[in-house]
Design a protein around this motif. Structure first.
Motif, PDB file in Angstrom:
ATOM      1  N   CYS A  92       0.713  -1.218   0.040  1.00 34.72           N
ATOM      2  CA  CYS A  92       0.153   0.037  -0.021  1.00 34.72           C
ATOM      3  C   CYS A  92       0.733   1.254  -0.118  1.00 34.72           C
ATOM      4  N   ALA A  93       1.931   1.323   0.785  1.00 30.86           N
ATOM      5  CA  ALA A  93       2.541   2.610   0.930  1.00 30.86           C
ATOM      6  C   ALA A  93       3.161   3.188  -0.450  1.00 30.86           C
ATOM      7  N   ASN A  94       3.353   2.058  -1.374  1.00 35.45           N
ATOM      8  CA  ASN A  94       4.127   2.469  -2.713  1.00 35.45           C
ATOM      9  C   ASN A  94       3.028   2.574  -3.744  1.00 35.45           C
ATOM     10  N   LEU A  95       1.742   2.331  -3.423  1.00 33.26           N
ATOM     11  CA  LEU A  95       0.853   2.331  -4.389  1.00 33.26           C
ATOM     12  C   LEU A  95       0.622   3.930  -4.860  1.00 33.26           C
ATOM     13  N   THR A  96       0.425   4.196  -6.128  1.00 30.69           N
ATOM     14  CA  THR A  96      -0.023   5.481  -6.659  1.00 30.69           C
ATOM     15  C   THR A  96      -1.329   5.401  -7.273  1.00 30.69           C
ATOM     16  N   SER A  97      -1.733   4.372  -7.595  1.00 32.05           N
ATOM     17  CA  SER A  97      -3.014   4.140  -8.191  1.00 32.05           C
ATOM     18  C   SER A  97      -4.024   2.698  -7.646  1.00 32.05           C
ATOM     19  N   LEU A  98      -5.080   2.984  -6.962  1.00 31.00           N
ATOM     20  CA  LEU A  98      -5.638   1.815  -6.797  1.00 31.00           C
ATOM     21  C   LEU A  98      -7.173   1.824  -7.080  1.00 31.00           C
ATOM     22  N   ASN A  99      -7.540   0.672  -7.669  1.00 28.02           N
ATOM     23  CA  ASN A  99      -8.924   0.567  -8.082  1.00 28.02           C
ATOM     24  C   ASN A  99      -9.660  -0.359  -7.225  1.00 28.02           C
ATOM     25  N   PHE A 100     -10.664  -0.069  -6.519  1.00 32.23           N
ATOM     26  CA  PHE A 100     -11.535  -0.905  -5.853  1.00 32.23           C
ATOM     27  C   PHE A 100     -12.818  -0.768  -6.170  1.00 32.23           C
ATOM     28  N   SER A 101     -13.059  -0.293  -7.368  1.00 37.22           N
ATOM     29  CA  SER A 101     -14.302   0.058  -7.877  1.00 37.22           C
ATOM     30  C   SER A 101     -15.561  -1.080  -7.941  1.00 37.22           C
ATOM     31  N   TYR A 102     -14.922  -2.393  -7.952  1.00 34.99           N
ATOM     32  CA  TYR A 102     -15.816  -3.430  -7.857  1.00 34.99           C
ATOM     33  C   TYR A 102     -15.813  -4.280  -6.787  1.00 34.99           C
ATOM     34  N   ALA A 103     -15.420  -3.597  -5.625  1.00 34.47           N
ATOM     35  CA  ALA A 103     -15.279  -4.618  -4.509  1.00 34.47           C
ATOM     36  C   ALA A 103     -16.228  -3.727  -3.490  1.00 34.47           C
ATOM     37  N   ILE A 104     -16.991  -4.505  -2.915  1.00 36.10           N
ATOM     38  CA  ILE A 104     -18.012  -3.920  -1.818  1.00 36.10           C
ATOM     39  C   ILE A 104     -17.243  -4.026  -0.588  1.00 36.10           C
ATOM     40  N   ILE A 143      -6.273   1.926   3.467  1.00 44.16           N
ATOM     41  CA  ILE A 143      -6.110   3.264   3.013  1.00 44.16           C
ATOM     42  C   ILE A 143      -5.022   4.059   3.907  1.00 44.16           C
ATOM     43  N   SER A 144      -5.099   3.662   5.065  1.00 42.76           N
ATOM     44  CA  SER A 144      -4.169   4.494   6.005  1.00 42.76           C
ATOM     45  C   SER A 144      -2.666   4.200   5.765  1.00 42.76           C
ATOM     46  N   SER A 145      -2.451   3.368   5.079  1.00 43.73           N
ATOM     47  CA  SER A 145      -1.132   3.225   4.537  1.00 43.73           C
ATOM     48  C   SER A 145      -0.812   3.829   3.003  1.00 43.73           C
ATOM     49  N   CYS A 146      -1.960   4.245   2.561  1.00 48.22           N
ATOM     50  CA  CYS A 146      -1.656   4.568   1.147  1.00 48.22           C
ATOM     51  C   CYS A 146      -1.261   6.100   0.921  1.00 48.22           C
ATOM     52  N   HIS A 147      -0.025   6.445   1.516  1.00 45.17           N
ATOM     53  CA  HIS A 147       0.111   7.902   1.376  1.00 45.17           C
ATOM     54  C   HIS A 147       0.374   8.269   0.282  1.00 45.17           C
ATOM     55  N   ASN A 148       1.123   7.473  -0.743  1.00 45.95           N
ATOM     56  CA  ASN A 148       1.268   8.035  -2.083  1.00 45.95           C
ATOM     57  C   ASN A 148       0.199   8.019  -3.220  1.00 45.95           C
ATOM     58  N   LEU A 149      -1.019   7.437  -2.925  1.00 45.42           N
ATOM     59  CA  LEU A 149      -1.858   7.368  -3.736  1.00 45.42           C
ATOM     60  C   LEU A 149      -2.184   8.547  -4.452  1.00 45.42           C
ATOM     61  N   GLN A 150      -2.367   8.658  -5.699  1.00 41.34           N
ATOM     62  CA  GLN A 150      -2.781   9.788  -6.778  1.00 41.34           C
ATOM     63  C   GLN A 150      -4.104   9.223  -7.344  1.00 41.34           C
ATOM     64  N   THR A 151      -4.350   8.237  -7.592  1.00 43.91           N
ATOM     65  CA  THR A 151      -5.549   7.819  -8.067  1.00 43.91           C
ATOM     66  C   THR A 151      -6.313   6.650  -7.372  1.00 43.91           C
ATOM     67  N   LYS A 201      -2.938  12.629   0.728  1.00 38.48           N
ATOM     68  CA  LYS A 201      -2.457  13.897   0.393  1.00 38.48           C
ATOM     69  C   LYS A 201      -2.139  14.413  -1.029  1.00 38.48           C
ATOM     70  N   LYS A 202      -1.942  13.144  -1.561  1.00 41.17           N
ATOM     71  CA  LYS A 202      -1.224  13.481  -2.987  1.00 41.17           C
ATOM     72  C   LYS A 202      -2.216  13.106  -3.921  1.00 41.17           C
ATOM     73  N   LEU A 203      -3.619  12.818  -3.427  1.00 45.06           N
ATOM     74  CA  LEU A 203      -4.589  12.385  -4.419  1.00 45.06           C
ATOM     75  C   LEU A 203      -4.868  13.392  -5.439  1.00 45.06           C
ATOM     76  N   ARG A 204      -4.836  12.816  -6.800  1.00 45.91           N
ATOM     77  CA  ARG A 204      -5.139  13.749  -7.749  1.00 45.91           C
ATOM     78  C   ARG A 204      -6.546  13.291  -8.673  1.00 45.91           C
ATOM     79  N   GLU A 205      -6.765  12.136  -8.742  1.00 42.15           N
ATOM     80  CA  GLU A 205      -8.063  11.615  -9.143  1.00 42.15           C
ATOM     81  C   GLU A 205      -8.672  10.699  -8.168  1.00 42.15           C
ATOM     82  N   LEU A 206      -9.974  11.068  -8.164  1.00 40.59           N
ATOM     83  CA  LEU A 206     -10.969  10.322  -7.371  1.00 40.59           C
ATOM     84  C   LEU A 206     -12.338   9.852  -8.323  1.00 40.59           C
ATOM     85  N   ARG A 207     -12.728   8.446  -8.150  1.00 43.18           N
ATOM     86  CA  ARG A 207     -13.779   8.202  -8.689  1.00 43.18           C
ATOM     87  C   ARG A 207     -14.494   7.483  -7.704  1.00 43.18           C
TER      88      ARG A 207
END
Lengths: 210, 606
Positions: B323-335, B345-353, B373-379
């Motif tokens: 998680c700490a290295n992720l820049t993009s995470l797509n959970f949009s099919y997971a309930i 999510i609390s480890s995803c400090h580098n997430l941009q998408t 804090k680095k989030l660029r895109e949210l869906r």
């Protein structure tokens, strides 16, 4: 159930003109939509239990009374909300069930997969119908199990569900996963009416501790 | 996602209704200097122009004079065609002899929502026929919303020896047979990316395309097939992955279980982009927790994670180490619930998408705001895409995101209720917003607190977000909202509107006020002929204009068609017996080559 739940592609065949004309308004015919909205606002609707605008009213009257709502029919409009069918199909397998409460005029929907177990489900139901508080009965021989109590009038409700065979069962009787798989709809039934629904397994001391 | 605009025409910011001179069709100006001097100049030019990569710059260069036009045409290698009907394949191959990469887009975006009848068009066949014959060095093709037949893929694969990259997005018409042709014949294939296409074979006709890749070490770098509906030969896939040392992206479909996923991961520890498939175990025996844990523990370079089509939630903790290295995470099919999201999510400090289902609720979004804090895109997609579904996210979540994710550039947010105040807050907090798409799923829904229209919220967005180029509006909106868009939305290029406005004024505000508007799609609004005609001064600058279920009539459409001969005006009928005067669906676009010759019977080109 309202026939308007059927997906209708004819909705999109209506031109914008027909759409507006069939919209229920509080003013006289011919009044502009903006003016009708004004009227509805000024009436000051009393809040129902759920403060949000998100009333899932099955009765079309209920829906029409909310501000600026579209036509009385609840037909699904083609392509709205704008989610690609690829995504819709991927999530189709998830089950949601309708929740009815005796005496309340509206239904809610819950996605059973969202909850890890009965306690979470009941907490969610409690929040949804927010005047209730969960209470576990102690020591009652015939009606042991979970109850929801309406704090306002003291009426007790028993959560029940209809399974795939059409039988009404007490919520909590079977293992959670089996319940998720077999539950078709939920009903919070008044305790007084629930005496005919017997638990599946004979009551055991401590078996239903949360 | 990149917002593209093609520029066959240079931008016309004036109110001049005449179209700009079309360089491609103009007669050459008389030559005044000697031919040899011109030749030297052109050679020099070509050497300089080959450094120009931006197609906007290239278009500008091509308009300088005939000589520059020729030099630019000789050196262009990347071709972008935002509307496949804006120009014919013949014209393209005539002008540009040395193309190596093509991007081609077809159907209007509302086709994704079943608003365009099947068989409307956007076939790839005429394009592949022309390009296969003319561009033997063609390496890369990217298609969006085109109908791609297996025969097209056969032709492509057999004609293009250097072909390396195929990217298909939201296309249809192909089956595993076409994929097999590509796999088998494109020896140097580098990427095969299939994104949200309709690849559904008949059970009996599924082809084992994975087995068709060449034996031995491959050049494969990216293999994305999460949309392919049928299972693939797993042993062949595992072997393919094992002999593809350059592979950095692998996204499998939901027929791949966790057990098999682990095996694939162990074969390709160098992956940076992983699509996990179902992330469930089906009928496989055994507990995969340990395998998953060790697999993810060794995945040091993973930056992009997706899949989770039907996840076993107990297995989710396996992804914590990455998680700490992720820049993009797509959970949009997971309930998943907020509780399940929290440790991830609390480890995803580098997430941009971040793409997610609204099931995580406002609470989940608050967690995102707290960490990313680095989030660029949210869906935020709806679990239950109906108008009366439960709303799990609301104005609360939107405000939280705006306060925590100040660098947000792109947002797509589905909800059931919203407030102007929340949208205004976001407009002030997120000044970098380029894309703002808010979908209040209940039609005509006002601010749920004040009961007012959502005009002020969207007005604040266009006013405060100076970089905004794409906007999608929803909720109860009056003409006032459109007056704001017209007044402040000077950079807006793409606008999507549904169930909004009061009158033609709304449409006029936008068409008169937004000089950069290129893509306009409108449904179910009370806009009529007066509004339609008010944009005549601007339509040549646009890529397309879609209107459905509005109040326009044939009279208005005919007037536009008459006054703008270079526009193609399509009136699309749903039913053959539709009333002839009312216009149910209207699609208009500029074209260098006039009306298309493949229009089906339900399309009337005026």
């Amino acid at each position: 159930m309202s026939t308007a739940m059927a997906k209708s592609s004819t909705e999109s065949d209506f031109s914008g003109l027909d759409y507006e004309d069939t919209e229920l308004k509080l003013g006289l015919p011919g009044i502009s939509r903006a003016a009708a909205t004004e009227l509805e606002r000024k009436r000051g609707f009393s809040k129902t239990i759920d403060r949000s605008d998100n009333l899932t009213a099955e009765s079309t009257d209920e829906r029409a009374s909310a501000v600026g709502k579209p036509p009385a029919t609840k037909a699904q409009v083609v392509g709205w909300p704008p989610v690609r069918s690829f995504r819709k199909n991927a999530l189709k397998s998830c089950t949601y069930v309708k929740v009815a409460v005796d005496g309340a005029p509206y239904l809610r929907k819950v996605h059973l997969e969202m909850y890890g177990g009965y306690q979470e489900l009941l907490s969610a139901l409690e929040e949804m119908f927010s005047c209730f508080a969960v209470r576990k009965l102690q020591g009652s021989t015939t009606n042991k199990g979970r109850r929801l109590v309406d704090q306002v009038n003291g009426v007790e409700y028993v959560p029940t569900y209809e399974d795939k065979d059409g039988d009404w069962m007490l919520v909590g009787d079977v293992p959670w996963k089996m319940f998720v798989a077999s539950c078709e709809r939920l009903r919070l039934m008044r305790s007084s009416e629930a005496i005919n629904i017997t638990p599946r397994a004979p009551p055991q001391v401590g078996s239903r501790a949360s | 996602m990149i917002e593209d605009d093609d520029q066959w025409w240079s931008p016309d910011n004036s109110t001049n209704p005449q179209p700009k001179p079309d360089a491609a069709a103009a007669d050459p100006p008389p030559q005044t200097s000697s031919p040899s001097f011109d030749l030297v100049l052109e050679n020099v030019l070509e050497n300089v122009l080959c450094f120009l990569t931006s197609r906007h710059d290239r278009s500008a260069a091509s308009l300088v004079c005939r000589s520059w036009f020729r030099a630019e045409a000789q050196t262009r290698v990347e071709l972008f065609i935002g509307n496949c009907y804006a120009v014919s394949p013949a014209r393209v191959i005539d002008r540009f002899p040395r193309i190596r990469a093509v991007v081609l887009k077809g159907k209007p975006r509302f086709a994704d929502f079943n608003l365009v009848p099947i068989g409307w068009g956007a076939g790839f066949s005429p394009w592949v026929a022309a390009m296969a014959a003319t561009y033997p060095w063609l390496e890369k093709i990217c298609l969006k919303r085109m109908t791609v037949a297996d025969a097209d893929l056969f032709l492509l694969a057999s004609s293009l020896p250097c072909f390396r990259d195929l990217c298909l997005i939201c296309c249809d018409g192909l089956t595993t047979a076409g994929l097999a042709a590509v796999a088998e014949n494109c020896r140097y294939i580098r990427s095969l990316d299939l994104i949200e296409n309709d690849v559904e074979d008949d059970e009996s006709e599924v082809v084992d395309w994975i087995s068709r890749f060449p034996p031995g070490t491959t050049c494969l770098e990216s293999l994305v097939f999460d949309c392919v509906g049928c299972a693939v030969n797993f042993e062949a896939l595992e072997a393919l992955v094992g002999r593809s040392p350059s592979l950095w992206r692998l996204r499998v479909n939901d027929h791949i279980s966790v057990g098999r996923l682990c095996r694939l991961m162990s074969r390709a520890p160098q992956l940076t982009h992983l699509g996990t498939g179902s992330f469930s175990s089906f009928e496989e025996e055994g507990d995969f927790q340990n395998s998953l844990d060790s697999a993810f523990n060794t995945f040091k370079s993973l930056v992009c994670l997706s899949g989770f089509r039907d996840p076993v939630l107990e297995y989710l903790p396996a992804i914590y180490p990455v998680c700490a290295n992720l820049t993009s995470l797509n959970f949009s099919y997971a309930i998943i619930t907020p509780e399940q999201l929290s440790p991830i999510i609390s480890s995803c400090h580098n997430l941009q998408t971040f793409w997610v289902l609204d099931a995580v609720g406002d609470e989940g979004l608050e967690m995102v705001a707290a960490t990313c804090k680095k989030l660029r895109e949210l869906r935020v997609f709806p679990l239950d895409a109906t108008e009366d579904s439960e709303g799990y996210v609301s104005d609360i979540g939107l405000v939280a995101i705006s306060e925590g994710c100040r660098k947000l550039q792109s947002i797509l947010y589905f909800c059931q209720s919203m407030t102007n105040s929340a949208v205004v807050t976001m407009s002030k907090n997120c000044q970098d917003l380029v894309i703002f798409r808010l979908c209040i799923m209940g039609r005509h829904r006002p601010d749920h607190v004040t009961r007012e229209p959502m005009d002020e919220g969207f007005g604040a967005i266009v006013k405060n977000c100076r970089k905004l180029t794409r906007l999608a509006v929803s909720g109860l909106l009056t003409d006032k909202a459109f007056s704001y868009i017209g007044k402040y939305g000077k950079s807006v290029r793409t606008l999507s509107v549904g169930f909004a406005g009061n009158s033609d004024l709304g449409l006029r505000y936008v068409l008169e006020g937004c000089p950069n508007l290129q893509k306009l799609e409108i449904r179910d609004c009370p806009f009529g002929d007066a509004g339609l005609v008010s944009g005549i001064h601007h339509y040549y600058n646009m890529r397309f204009f879609w209107m459905s279920s509005c109040k326009i009539t044939l009279k208005g459409c005919n007037e536009v068609a008459r006054r703008l001969p270079r526009m193609v005006v399509e009136v699309i009928r749903d039913q053959p017996e539709d009333n002839c005067d009312s216009v149910e669906k209207f699609y208009m676009y500029r074209s260098l080559d006039g009306p298309r010759n493949d229009a089906p019977s339900f399309v009337n080109i005026l």
